[in-house]
Design an enzyme around this catalytic site. Structure first.
Site, short mmCIF file in Angstrom:
data_model
loop_
_atom_site.label_atom_id
_atom_site.label_comp_id
_atom_site.label_asym_id
_atom_site.label_seq_id
_atom_site.Cartn_x
_atom_site.Cartn_y
_atom_site.Cartn_z
N SER A 50 0.85 -1.20 0.00
CA SER A 50 0.00 0.00 0.00
C SER A 50 0.88 1.24 0.00
O SER A 50 1.67 1.44 0.94
CB SER A 50 -0.89 0.03 1.25
OG SER A 50 -1.41 1.35 1.41
N HIS A 97 -1.13 -1.40 -4.30
CA HIS A 97 -2.41 -1.05 -3.66
C HIS A 97 -2.45 0.44 -3.41
O HIS A 97 -1.55 1.02 -2.79
CB HIS A 97 -2.54 -1.82 -2.33
CG HIS A 97 -3.86 -1.69 -1.66
ND1 HIS A 97 -4.96 -2.45 -2.01
CD2 HIS A 97 -4.27 -0.88 -0.65
CE1 HIS A 97 -5.99 -2.12 -1.23
NE2 HIS A 97 -5.59 -1.18 -0.40
N ASP A 137 -4.58 3.46 -1.78
CA ASP A 137 -5.64 3.77 -0.81
C ASP A 137 -6.17 5.18 -1.03
O ASP A 137 -5.52 6.16 -0.66
CB ASP A 137 -5.10 3.63 0.61
CG ASP A 137 -5.05 2.18 1.04
OD1 ASP A 137 -4.02 1.75 1.58
OD2 ASP A 137 -6.06 1.47 0.81
N MET A 148 -8.74 8.09 -0.22
CA MET A 148 -9.57 8.50 0.92
C MET A 148 -10.10 9.91 0.69
O MET A 148 -9.36 10.78 0.21
CB MET A 148 -8.74 8.46 2.21
CG MET A 148 -8.18 7.09 2.52
SD MET A 148 -7.25 7.11 4.07
CE MET A 148 -6.49 5.49 4.00
N HIS A 154 -8.28 1.03 -4.03
CA HIS A 154 -9.21 0.83 -2.91
C HIS A 154 -9.88 2.17 -2.63
O HIS A 154 -9.25 3.07 -2.05
CB HIS A 154 -8.40 0.33 -1.70
CG HIS A 154 -9.19 0.17 -0.45
ND1 HIS A 154 -8.57 -0.06 0.76
CD2 HIS A 154 -10.52 0.17 -0.19
CE1 HIS A 154 -9.49 -0.17 1.70
NE2 HIS A 154 -10.67 -0.04 1.16
N MET A 170 -11.96 4.39 -0.62
CA MET A 170 -12.59 4.65 0.67
C MET A 170 -13.25 6.01 0.56
O MET A 170 -12.82 7.00 1.19
CB MET A 170 -11.55 4.58 1.80
CG MET A 170 -11.08 3.17 2.07
SD MET A 170 -9.61 3.07 3.07
CE MET A 170 -8.36 3.21 1.79
N MET A 176 -11.35 -5.60 5.54
CA MET A 176 -10.57 -4.65 6.33
C MET A 176 -10.24 -5.28 7.67
O MET A 176 -11.16 -5.71 8.41
CB MET A 176 -11.33 -3.34 6.54
CG MET A 176 -11.56 -2.52 5.27
SD MET A 176 -10.05 -2.16 4.37
CE MET A 176 -9.15 -1.18 5.58
N ASP A 202 -6.46 -6.20 4.51
CA ASP A 202 -5.84 -4.88 4.48
C ASP A 202 -5.89 -4.25 5.86
O ASP A 202 -6.97 -3.96 6.39
CB ASP A 202 -6.64 -4.01 3.48
CG ASP A 202 -6.10 -2.61 3.32
OD1 ASP A 202 -6.62 -1.88 2.47
OD2 ASP A 202 -5.16 -2.25 4.05
C1 DX5 Z 1 -6.52 1.77 6.01
C2 DX5 Z 1 -5.53 1.50 4.94
C3 DX5 Z 1 -4.38 0.70 5.55
C4 DX5 Z 1 -3.22 0.51 4.64
C5 DX5 Z 1 -2.27 -0.53 5.19
O1 DX5 Z 1 -7.55 2.54 5.51
O2 DX5 Z 1 -6.13 0.78 3.86
O3 DX5 Z 1 -4.91 -0.55 5.94
O4 DX5 Z 1 -3.64 0.15 3.40
O5 DX5 Z 1 -1.77 -0.03 6.35
P1 DX5 Z 1 -0.73 -0.85 7.25
O6 DX5 Z 1 -0.21 -2.01 6.42
O7 DX5 Z 1 0.37 0.14 7.56
O8 DX5 Z 1 -1.50 -1.29 8.44
ZN ZN Z 2 -6.52 -0.34 1.30
#
Ligand code: DX5
Ligand code: ZN
Length: 219
Positions: A10, A35, A37, A39, A68, A70, A139, A175
């Site tokens: 990620s 990956h 993320d 947001m 992903h 969010m 998650m 994740d």
């Molecule tokens: C949360 C993110 C995290 C990220 C991974 O919204 O999606 O889960 O990808 O974070 P680590 O691997 O640092 O927990």
């Molecule tokens: Zn993610």
């Protein structure tokens, strides 16, 4: 351990001042997917990046871009992420009332379709859209931030989803809080794609960190 496990670093935990270089580095270090993320500061209490960032780093790797979302609503942005270079687009079941339509829209653009479940969301919420899924993302933290503690209670949900998937060609991704220790538990429960941010980018040897997550039998 399953040797068909894919590792998806990620970039949330990467150096945002050098994202293109970081993507190239994990690609060369053995990442299977990248990956991303996304947001919006509304669905989750954090803001990261949008389609323009995806477009900017697309030339840095030929690996699958696992996006992903969010964000809520997600539908108005699907096309922009698809055009920016996403290969697989995952929406949250909690992001709106019309998940089936969102998944159809993603596939209609020739992309793979995924759904993500927050920790409190039951696997039963996606029982009626399995035939429209290429990926289910469990998650294992509450979405919004990297570096959080893995929620072991999610292993029961992973097991139930692995049973629901049956012979279907659906990837089961986890994740959040995934490291060498928790990845073994997630794989044992049935996961076959591991997202990891901190466990990779907070080290100075990305290849070693990625290998440690695979738990391949020692030759
Ligand atoms: C949360 C993110 C995290 C990220 C991974 O919204 O999606 O889960 O990808 O974070 P680590 O691997 O640092 O927990
Ligand atoms: Zn993610």
């Amino acid at each position: 351990m399953n040797d068909d496990v894919l590792i998806a670093p990620s970039i949330l935990a990467a150096d945002f001042a050098r994202l293109g270089d970081e993507v190239q580095a994990v690609d060369q270090a053995g990442a299977d997917w990248i990956h991303l993320d996304v947001m919006d500061g509304h669905f989750v209490p954090n803001i990261t990046f949008g389609p323009d960032l995806v477009r900017a780093i697309r030339p840095s790797s030929k690996k699958l871009f696992d996006v992903h979302l969010m964000i809520a609503p997600a539908d108005p942005y699907l096309e922009a992420f698809a055009k920016a270079g996403a290969d697989l687009i995952t929406v949250h079941v909690e992001a709106g009332p019309h998940l089936d339509r969102s998944l159809q829209a993603i596939r209609a653009m020739g992309k793979q379709a995924g759904v993500s479940l927050c920790p409190a969301t039951s696997e039963q919420t996606i029982a009626h859209v399995l035939d429209k899924l290429d990926l289910i993302l469990v998650m294992t933290v509450n979405p919004g931030f990297g570096g959080q503690q893995y929620i072991a209670a999610m292993e029961e949900k992973i097991r139930r989803l692995r049973a629901m998937i049956g012979p279907r060609p659906i990837r089961l991704e986890v994740d959040g809080g995934i490291n060498a220790e928790t990845s073994a538990r997630a794989i044992a429960a049935g996961a076959d794609v591991l997202v990891a941010g901190s466990a990779i980018f907070r080290t100075n040897d990305y290849a070693a960190a990625i290998s440690a997550l695979r738990h391949l039998p020692v030759a």
